[in-house]
Write an enzyme that holds these catalytic residues in place. Structure first.
Site, PDB file in Angstrom:
ATOM      1  N   TYR A  33       0.848  -1.197   0.000  1.00 37.92           N
ATOM      2  CA  TYR A  33       0.000   0.000   0.000  1.00 37.92           C
ATOM      3  C   TYR A  33       0.885   1.249   0.000  1.00 37.92           C
ATOM      4  O   TYR A  33       0.680   2.168  -0.787  1.00 37.92           O
ATOM      5  CB  TYR A  33      -0.921  -0.002   1.228  1.00 37.92           C
ATOM      6  CG  TYR A  33      -1.862   1.178   1.272  1.00 37.92           C
ATOM      7  CD1 TYR A  33      -3.113   1.121   0.661  1.00 37.92           C
ATOM      8  CD2 TYR A  33      -1.496   2.371   1.898  1.00 37.92           C
ATOM      9  CE1 TYR A  33      -3.975   2.211   0.671  1.00 37.92           C
ATOM     10  CE2 TYR A  33      -2.344   3.462   1.910  1.00 37.92           C
ATOM     11  CZ  TYR A  33      -3.585   3.382   1.305  1.00 37.92           C
ATOM     12  OH  TYR A  33      -4.428   4.461   1.311  1.00 37.92           O
ATOM     13  N   ASP A  34       1.899   1.252   0.893  1.00 34.76           N
ATOM     14  CA  ASP A  34       2.788   2.422   1.007  1.00 34.76           C
ATOM     15  C   ASP A  34       3.523   2.717  -0.293  1.00 34.76           C
ATOM     16  O   ASP A  34       3.669   3.863  -0.684  1.00 34.76           O
ATOM     17  CB  ASP A  34       3.842   2.191   2.104  1.00 34.76           C
ATOM     18  CG  ASP A  34       3.236   2.325   3.480  1.00 34.76           C
ATOM     19  OD1 ASP A  34       2.090   2.806   3.571  1.00 34.76           O
ATOM     20  OD2 ASP A  34       3.906   1.936   4.453  1.00 34.76           O
ATOM     21  N   SER A  79     -32.979  13.495  18.697  1.00 32.44           N
ATOM     22  CA  SER A  79     -32.473  12.655  19.787  1.00 32.44           C
ATOM     23  C   SER A  79     -33.361  11.422  19.884  1.00 32.44           C
ATOM     24  O   SER A  79     -34.329  11.304  19.128  1.00 32.44           O
ATOM     25  CB  SER A  79     -32.554  13.388  21.115  1.00 32.44           C
ATOM     26  OG  SER A  79     -31.742  14.505  21.065  1.00 32.44           O
ATOM     27  N   LYS A 110     -26.384   0.777  19.494  1.00 31.43           N
ATOM     28  CA  LYS A 110     -26.277   2.218  19.733  1.00 31.43           C
ATOM     29  C   LYS A 110     -24.828   2.487  20.097  1.00 31.43           C
ATOM     30  O   LYS A 110     -24.331   2.033  21.134  1.00 31.43           O
ATOM     31  CB  LYS A 110     -27.211   2.653  20.863  1.00 31.43           C
ATOM     32  CG  LYS A 110     -27.177   4.151  21.112  1.00 31.43           C
ATOM     33  CD  LYS A 110     -28.311   4.579  22.032  1.00 31.43           C
ATOM     34  CE  LYS A 110     -28.454   6.088  22.090  1.00 31.43           C
ATOM     35  NZ  LYS A 110     -27.306   6.780  22.648  1.00 31.43           N
ATOM     36  N   LYS A 280     -36.005   0.885  15.571  1.00 32.12           N
ATOM     37  CA  LYS A 280     -36.639   1.830  14.643  1.00 32.12           C
ATOM     38  C   LYS A 280     -37.707   1.121  13.819  1.00 32.12           C
ATOM     39  O   LYS A 280     -37.479  -0.013  13.369  1.00 32.12           O
ATOM     40  CB  LYS A 280     -35.588   2.421  13.684  1.00 32.12           C
ATOM     41  CG  LYS A 280     -34.536   3.265  14.389  1.00 32.12           C
ATOM     42  CD  LYS A 280     -33.373   3.601  13.478  1.00 32.12           C
ATOM     43  CE  LYS A 280     -32.321   4.386  14.239  1.00 32.12           C
ATOM     44  NZ  LYS A 280     -31.048   4.464  13.536  1.00 32.12           N
ATOM     45  N   CYS A 398       9.491   4.940  49.714  1.00 29.36           N
ATOM     46  CA  CYS A 398       8.935   3.741  49.079  1.00 29.36           C
ATOM     47  C   CYS A 398       8.049   3.012  50.097  1.00 29.36           C
ATOM     48  O   CYS A 398       8.497   2.742  51.220  1.00 29.36           O
ATOM     49  CB  CYS A 398      10.057   2.826  48.602  1.00 29.36           C
ATOM     50  SG  CYS A 398       9.433   1.249  47.997  1.00 29.36           S
ATOM     51  N   CYS A 401      10.074  -0.625  50.691  1.00 26.40           N
ATOM     52  CA  CYS A 401      11.390  -0.742  51.328  1.00 26.40           C
ATOM     53  C   CYS A 401      11.750   0.490  52.142  1.00 26.40           C
ATOM     54  O   CYS A 401      12.777   0.493  52.833  1.00 26.40           O
ATOM     55  CB  CYS A 401      12.470  -1.016  50.283  1.00 26.40           C
ATOM     56  SG  CYS A 401      12.789   0.399  49.222  1.00 26.40           S
TER      57      CYS A 401
END
Ligand code: IVH
Length: 670
Positions: A33-34, A79, A110, A280, A398, A401
């Protein structure tokens, strides 16, 4: 390249991109592709008058805008009414079926992102507008053009609005945040914010880098004669848009409920976030009769999924010390159920991020969890504060330790190499899947071996004996001998596993493989220049390797002796003028420089990044600069790209477009 070649090349690139970005089914390699893309760029810069407007090169502009103009949608963007349970679903469905009888419902995911309206006219994408207030939004056409799954042209001449959601894949969201963490930028709270923020970048190059994806969900203004939504959407997918795949025509509330549960089960397997299922009415005629309320269509609704963002309380912050000594704060929250998983912990990334978000112990926080998104605190509800919340201090010692920590801003580090947490985590990492993949040597067992005083560093693993293991709680004959066998089986591992297991900062699996291919097991003898010349290696990585080698030379040798790692067998290059030579490449070529580099490597040359007396050849292209001058100054032989190709008998770039150069390379590798 002739004009006809150019037109064919553009068509081929479009086809490649469609298979890659829309069908998720690549039909070529990135390399091929490149090569073709660069040939198209070369032709277009020579003959700008010939540029085809939907050529893939036309997606990214290079002049940032100073603001977005307002733009009107041709028809309103609505909406959706939300439904939260079966009862609400039944009421909604009944309201419609009572009047229209047997209605079919088109159900689809959704998507949780940012909505976008695309206007096409005369077959071309003419405008892309964000939702805004539904009537007017912002013109983000230049940004939309960078989204590879938005066709720049379609095979339809009428004026039409195609609507959809711009999303970011969960995996890309994590990558963007990792990058932002590294560069000290604030993090995106969730993929939705990342998508919306990326769509509204004034610099299109930033939008282009974010790998946004467009999922179509509807049609706005149109003059189509197709009578059903499901058929209209099939028509949209066939124009070159992505198909969400999980769609279904349902006949009843029961049917919708069943499909809704199927989709919920699949939710985590989607690459992007879903926040529900949209229902829907399929018949456009019935849709028109049902019409709209002030805000929503009466013919559509969102059947929401349980939230993946939940409110909880931050109880405390614990500190984890990783194998490199980095101290990471982890939030312990009031347990909450998010989609069936109890979340009790969440990453806080680092102390700069805590300060940026002003997170305090006792705060009410919103936490996000979705399948592969690591649980994270999205935001603090500061308005809920009572005054008793406590600021989280940056640690100075720490927690494991007790030694003093080095505070570098974004990162706070324990510098004690002998810190128990660092040692134990290094051993866990050494045994993990991406390193030596030692079966049965997980976190708990490593901790037990360490606290029993049996293992202080990784090489101790190879000295363990049956008696020692049998003395540990829970270890019987079988388990002990299995573990000893699994540790012994790590000997003779692949070379890259050995390099990866050393845990060198900035060097992961991919870099380890590259080092191993280039230098075999003796990667620690490579020079700065040799490592820097490798694909994907920057200065920071090279310095990290060299510093590691300097400090840990004896540890490396010891482990190499124990493990006896095996390097891949190198195919000896046949005799040619470049075998064993040091070559520098400079200037622009007919193909990306990496391709010339790969060819040279196959020929047994070492590709270096700077010219010195040791350089045998400099291969130069257009606009070669200081490296060319240096070669002239030092008397290093200079070759043009075609002289180089002539010497190697590799075909020139015109035939490379047909894949010949790539094939030559592959056949040498085989
Ligand atoms: S239809 C005519 N379908 O959700 C109805 N919207 O909450 C208008 N969304 O603004 C929208 N996936 O940004 C529809 N499959 C889908 C959707 C979808 C995501 C978004 C969209 C809309 C919002 C409404």
């Amino acid at each position: 390249m002739t004009r006809t070649d150019y037109k064919n090349a553009v068509e081929l690139l479009k086809k490649y991109a469609y298979h890659y970005y829309v069908l998720d089914d690549p039909i070529t390699t990135d390399e091929e592709y490149d090569i073709l893309y660069h040939q198209v760029v070369a032709y277009e810069s020579e003959y700008p008058a010939d540029i085809i407007s939907d050529s893939p090169t036309q997606r990214v502009g290079d002049v940032p805008q100073d603001k977005f103009d307002k733009a009107q949608h041709l028809s309103r963007m609505w909406s959706l009414e939300d439904l939260f349970n079966r009862e609400e679903l039944e009421t909604w469905v009944n309201r419609i079926t009572k009047v229209y009888g047997d209605v079919r419902f088109y159900c689809e995911p959704k998507f949780d992102g940012a909505s976008l309206n695309l206007i096409y006219d005369n077959g071309a994408l003419v405008q892309a507008i964000t939702r805004g207030d539904g009537v007017e939004g912002e013109d983000v056409t230049q940004n939309a053009k960078t989204i590879q799954s938005i066709p720049l042209s379609i095979d339809y001449m009428g004026r039409i609005e195609i609507r959809g959601e711009v999303v970011i894949f969960k995996e890309d969201f994590e990558k963007i945040n990792e990058e932002r963490l590294k560069s000290g930028e604030s993090l995106f709270a969730n993929p939705r914010n990342a998508a919306a923020g990326s769509l509204r970048q004034l610099d299109t190059r930033i939008t282009a880098s974010r790998r946004l994806v467009f999922m179509p969900y509807g049609i706005g203004a149109n003059t189509l004669e197709i009578k059903n939504l499901s058929q209209r959407m099939e028509w949209v997918y066939a124009l070159g848009f992505r198909n969400p795949h999980m769609t279904h025509l349902c006949e009843s509330a029961e049917d919708i409920e069943r499909f809704y549960h199927e989709m919920r089960v699949e939710r985590d397997n989607f690459a992007m976030l879903l926040d529900g299922m949209v229902i829907k009415v399929d018949s456009i005629a019935v849709q028109d009769e049902l019409g709209y309320t002030v805000k929503n269509p009466r013919w559509a609704a969102a059947y929401k999924f349980p939230a993946i963002e939940k409110l909880t309380t931050l109880r405390e912050v614990i500190l984890q010390v990783g194998r490199s000594g980095v101290v990471t704060p982890v939030a312990i929250v009031e347990p909450v159920d998010i989609e069936g998983v109890t979340v009790e912990r969440s990453t806080l990334h680092n102390f700069d991020e805590i300060e940026r978000k002003d997170i305090r112990i006792g705060d009410k926080v919103i936490i996000l969890r979705s399948g592969d998104v690591i649980p994270k605190i999205v935001k603090v509800i500061a308005s809920e504060r009572t005054g008793s919340e406590q600021i989280i201090p940056r640690p100075a010692q720490c927690p494991v330790c007790g030694s003093e920590l080095l505070d570098e801003g974004a990162l706070i580090k324990c510098q004690n190499m002998g810190c128990e947490a660092r040692v134990v985590n290094s051993i866990i990492y050494f045994a993990s899947k991406q390193c030596l993949n030692i079966d049965g040597l997980g976190d708990k067992i490593v901790e037990a071996l360490h606290s029993a005083g049996l293992v202080h560093e990784v090489s101790d693993l190879f000295d363990l004996n049956m008696d020692q293991l049998l003395s540990l709680e829970g270890f019987k004959e079988k388990k002990s001998s299995n573990l000893i066998d699994a540790i012994a089986a790590a000997k003779g591992c692949d070379c890259w596993r050995f390099i990866n297991a050393l845990g060198i900062e900035h060097i992961g699996e991919v870099a380890s493989k590259t080092l191993c291919t280039a230098f075999g097991t003796a990667f620690d003898t490579a020079t700065h220049e040799e490592i820097l010349a490798l694909e994907g290696f920057g200065k920071e990585m090279v310095e990290s390797i060299l510093e590691f080698v300097r400090v840990n030379q004896s540890k490396i040798e010891n482990l190499r002796n124990i493990l006896q790692p095996v390097a891949p067998v190198k195919v000896e290059a046949s005799e040619n003028p470049f075998k064993g030579k040091s070559v520098v490449i400079t200037g622009s070529m007919s193909v990306p420089r990496d391709h010339i580099k790969a060819m040279l490597e196959v020929l047994g040359a070492k590709v270096a990044s700077s010219v010195s007396k040791k350089t045998d050849y400099v291969v130069y292209g257009e606009d070669a600069g200081s490296k060319y001058d240096k070669a002239v100054e030092l008397g290093v032989p200079l070759l043009t790209e075609s002289e180089f190709r002539a010497l190697t008998a590799l075909p020139d770039s015109t035939s490379a477009a047909e894949g010949t150069a790539v094939k030559v390379k592959n056949s040498l590798f085989d």
